[in-house]
Design a protein around this motif. Structure first.
Motif, PDB file in Angstrom:
ATOM      1  N   PRO A 110     -67.993-131.416   6.705  1.00  0.00           N
ATOM      2  CA  PRO A 110     -67.085-130.838   7.701  1.00  0.00           C
ATOM      3  C   PRO A 110     -65.987-131.802   8.129  1.00  0.00           C
ATOM      4  N   MET A 111     -66.313-133.114   8.192  1.00  0.00           N
ATOM      5  CA  MET A 111     -65.270-134.094   8.515  1.00  0.00           C
ATOM      6  C   MET A 111     -64.142-134.029   7.494  1.00  0.00           C
ATOM      7  N   GLN A 112     -64.504-133.967   6.213  1.00  0.00           N
ATOM      8  CA  GLN A 112     -63.484-133.937   5.171  1.00  0.00           C
ATOM      9  C   GLN A 112     -62.676-132.642   5.205  1.00  0.00           C
ATOM     10  N   LYS A 113     -63.294-131.558   5.642  1.00  0.00           N
ATOM     11  CA  LYS A 113     -62.567-130.301   5.810  1.00  0.00           C
ATOM     12  C   LYS A 113     -61.451-130.475   6.842  1.00  0.00           C
ATOM     13  N   ILE A 114     -61.772-131.118   7.954  1.00  0.00           N
ATOM     14  CA  ILE A 114     -60.791-131.327   9.024  1.00  0.00           C
ATOM     15  C   ILE A 114     -59.667-132.239   8.548  1.00  0.00           C
ATOM     16  N   VAL A 115     -60.029-133.308   7.850  1.00  0.00           N
ATOM     17  CA  VAL A 115     -59.031-134.252   7.350  1.00  0.00           C
ATOM     18  C   VAL A 115     -58.124-133.574   6.327  1.00  0.00           C
ATOM     19  N   ALA A 116     -58.720-132.852   5.386  1.00  0.00           N
ATOM     20  CA  ALA A 116     -57.930-132.198   4.336  1.00  0.00           C
ATOM     21  C   ALA A 116     -56.962-131.175   4.930  1.00  0.00           C
ATOM     22  N   ASP A 117     -57.399-130.471   5.978  1.00  0.00           N
ATOM     23  CA  ASP A 117     -56.536-129.465   6.573  1.00  0.00           C
ATOM     24  C   ASP A 117     -55.321-130.112   7.238  1.00  0.00           C
ATOM     25  N   ARG A 118     -55.508-131.302   7.816  1.00  0.00           N
ATOM     26  CA  ARG A 118     -54.387-132.017   8.435  1.00  0.00           C
ATOM     27  C   ARG A 118     -53.309-132.333   7.390  1.00  0.00           C
ATOM     28  N   MET A 119     -53.707-132.475   6.145  1.00  0.00           N
ATOM     29  CA  MET A 119     -52.775-132.844   5.075  1.00  0.00           C
ATOM     30  C   MET A 119     -52.094-131.628   4.440  1.00  0.00           C
ATOM     31  N   ARG A 120     -52.554-130.437   4.763  1.00  0.00           N
ATOM     32  CA  ARG A 120     -51.956-129.234   4.186  1.00  0.00           C
ATOM     33  C   ARG A 120     -50.599-128.944   4.815  1.00  0.00           C
ATOM     34  N   PRO A 121     -49.669-128.371   4.045  1.00  0.00           N
ATOM     35  CA  PRO A 121     -48.383-127.977   4.637  1.00  0.00           C
ATOM     36  C   PRO A 121     -48.551-126.774   5.550  1.00  0.00           C
ATOM     37  N   GLU A 122     -47.591-126.602   6.435  1.00  0.00           N
ATOM     38  CA  GLU A 122     -47.607-125.438   7.321  1.00  0.00           C
ATOM     39  C   GLU A 122     -47.631-124.162   6.478  1.00  0.00           C
ATOM     40  N   GLY A 123     -48.391-123.201   6.927  1.00  0.00           N
ATOM     41  CA  GLY A 123     -48.518-121.959   6.186  1.00  0.00           C
ATOM     42  C   GLY A 123     -49.728-121.936   5.275  1.00  0.00           C
ATOM     43  N   GLU A 124     -50.314-123.112   5.035  1.00  0.00           N
ATOM     44  CA  GLU A 124     -51.499-123.175   4.184  1.00  0.00           C
ATOM     45  C   GLU A 124     -52.715-123.727   4.934  1.00  0.00           C
ATOM     46  N   LYS A 125     -52.582-123.884   6.225  1.00  0.00           N
ATOM     47  CA  LYS A 125     -53.683-124.435   7.010  1.00  0.00           C
ATOM     48  C   LYS A 125     -54.754-123.375   7.267  1.00  0.00           C
ATOM     49  N   ASP A 126     -55.935-123.844   7.600  1.00  0.00           N
ATOM     50  CA  ASP A 126     -57.095-122.964   7.763  1.00  0.00           C
ATOM     51  C   ASP A 126     -57.728-123.218   9.134  1.00  0.00           C
ATOM     52  N   PRO A 127     -57.114-122.697  10.202  1.00  0.00           N
ATOM     53  CA  PRO A 127     -57.629-122.977  11.541  1.00  0.00           C
ATOM     54  C   PRO A 127     -59.057-122.502  11.768  1.00  0.00           C
ATOM     55  N   ARG A 128     -59.429-121.382  11.185  1.00  0.00           N
ATOM     56  CA  ARG A 128     -60.807-120.907  11.345  1.00  0.00           C
ATOM     57  C   ARG A 128     -61.781-121.862  10.662  1.00  0.00           C
ATOM     58  N   GLY A 129     -61.436-122.305   9.458  1.00  0.00           N
ATOM     59  CA  GLY A 129     -62.297-123.243   8.756  1.00  0.00           C
ATOM     60  C   GLY A 129     -62.438-124.554   9.505  1.00  0.00           C
ATOM     61  N   VAL A 130     -61.347-125.021  10.104  1.00  0.00           N
ATOM     62  CA  VAL A 130     -61.396-126.252  10.896  1.00  0.00           C
ATOM     63  C   VAL A 130     -62.270-126.052  12.132  1.00  0.00           C
ATOM     64  N   GLY A 131     -62.145-124.899  12.769  1.00  0.00           N
ATOM     65  CA  GLY A 131     -62.986-124.609  13.920  1.00  0.00           C
ATOM     66  C   GLY A 131     -64.457-124.586  13.555  1.00  0.00           C
ATOM     67  N   ASP A 132     -64.771-123.982  12.419  1.00  0.00           N
ATOM     68  CA  ASP A 132     -66.161-123.959  11.945  1.00  0.00           C
ATOM     69  C   ASP A 132     -66.657-125.372  11.653  1.00  0.00           C
ATOM     70  N   ALA A 133     -65.783-126.208  11.093  1.00  0.00           N
ATOM     71  CA  ALA A 133     -66.167-127.586  10.792  1.00  0.00           C
ATOM     72  C   ALA A 133     -66.477-128.358  12.063  1.00  0.00           C
ATOM     73  N   HIS A 134     -65.648-128.201  13.081  1.00  0.00           N
ATOM     74  CA  HIS A 134     -65.924-128.855  14.370  1.00  0.00           C
ATOM     75  C   HIS A 134     -67.250-128.369  14.953  1.00  0.00           C
ATOM     76  N   ALA A 135     -67.518-127.081  14.832  1.00  0.00           N
ATOM     77  CA  ALA A 135     -68.768-126.528  15.355  1.00  0.00           C
ATOM     78  C   ALA A 135     -69.970-127.113  14.614  1.00  0.00           C
ATOM     79  N   THR A 136     -69.859-127.252  13.304  1.00  0.00           N
ATOM     80  CA  THR A 136     -70.947-127.853  12.520  1.00  0.00           C
ATOM     81  C   THR A 136     -71.188-129.288  12.949  1.00  0.00           C
ATOM     82  N   LEU A 137     -70.125-130.018  13.190  1.00  0.00           N
ATOM     83  CA  LEU A 137     -70.276-131.410  13.628  1.00  0.00           C
ATOM     84  C   LEU A 137     -70.974-131.492  14.984  1.00  0.00           C
ATOM     85  N   GLN A 138     -70.658-130.585  15.876  1.00  0.00           N
ATOM     86  CA  GLN A 138     -71.315-130.607  17.183  1.00  0.00           C
ATOM     87  C   GLN A 138     -72.814-130.354  17.051  1.00  0.00           C
TER      88      GLN A 138
END
Length: 230
Positions: A110-138
């Motif tokens: 999940p950490m790598q999911k969050i990092v990879a999403d930060r590197m994506r260009p606008e329009g290709e980001k995955d806010p739901r996936g990032v939210g799920d990753a944060h939830a998994t980390l918690q």
């Protein structure tokens, strides 16, 4: 030298193997993989076509080993050091493997999911996936906090492969989704990991590459210099 490690100093999964090598002062040749260099990339892909690092080459027996846990177990079997990283007791050994997978799957991924999403260009980001990753980390932090209420290291009183897995996972995850404050046992455990010479050496080697990390501005100051306060 018999052992050659193909890796990158910034990569979290590479840190896991470096910790195992440094804990036992295992001699090896370091090859930093630059996938942007055509010749270096071709050489590496010849060893491991999947193209993921780290990879260990044992020239003595002409063997290539991918996957961090497999590499560490191979070192334990064929190049053992003074500090065993897998317990001799079978129940404790199984527990070590379990927690090793826990950190790889539920903290690193999940950490790598969050990092990879930060590197994506606008329009290709995955806010739901990032939210799920944060939830998994918690959830992972909460489980770890309970585990570390009475433990010094993940499995009993001895540093093990599971702790090698924990250190880089928590280092990077703590930057992108902090645990300090809400999970005191997890934070105290990470401080113990951060105090080990093997961890300090690994971070020192990663430091010149920190600028490549998308969350570089969030790295705690204590990791930015060798003489920073613990």
């Amino acid at each position: 030298m018999t052992l050659t490690l193909y890796h990158h100093p910034l990569a979290s999964f590479c840190h896991k193997v470096l910790l195992a090598l440094y804990e036992n002062d295992t001699p090896f040749t370091s090859v930093v993989v630059d996938l942007g260099d055509r010749q270096a990339s071709a050489e590496f892909f010849a060893f491991w076509p999947i193209g993921k690092i780290p990879v260990l080459r044992d020239g003595r027996v002409d063997r290539t080993l991918p996957e961090t846990s497999i590499i560490i177990e191979y070192l334990e079997q064929h190049y053992p050091g003074a500090r065993p990283l897998l317990p001799h007791d079978q129940a404790a050994r199984l527990d070590t493997r379990l927690w090793d997978r826990f950190f790889d799957c539920y903290v690193q991924v999940p950490m790598q999911k969050i990092v990879a999403d930060r590197m994506r260009p606008e329009g290709e980001k995955d806010p739901r996936g990032v939210g799920d990753a944060h939830a998994t980390l918690q959830i992972a932090y909460s489980m770890l906090d309970r585990r570390m209420a009475d433990n010094t290291w993940i499995v009993g009183d001895a540093f093990s492969m599971a702790d090698c897995s924990a250190a880089p996972a928590l280092f990077y995850a703590g930057i992108v989704s902090p645990f300090t404050g809400d999970y005191p046992n997890t934070a105290a455990y990470f401080d113990r990991l951060a105090g080990r010479p093997s961890f300090k050496r690994t971070i020192a080697e990663a430091r010149p590459y920190f600028a490549l990390f998308p969350f570089v501005d969030d790295i705690p100051k204590r990791f930015l210099t060798d003489d920073a306060a613990p």
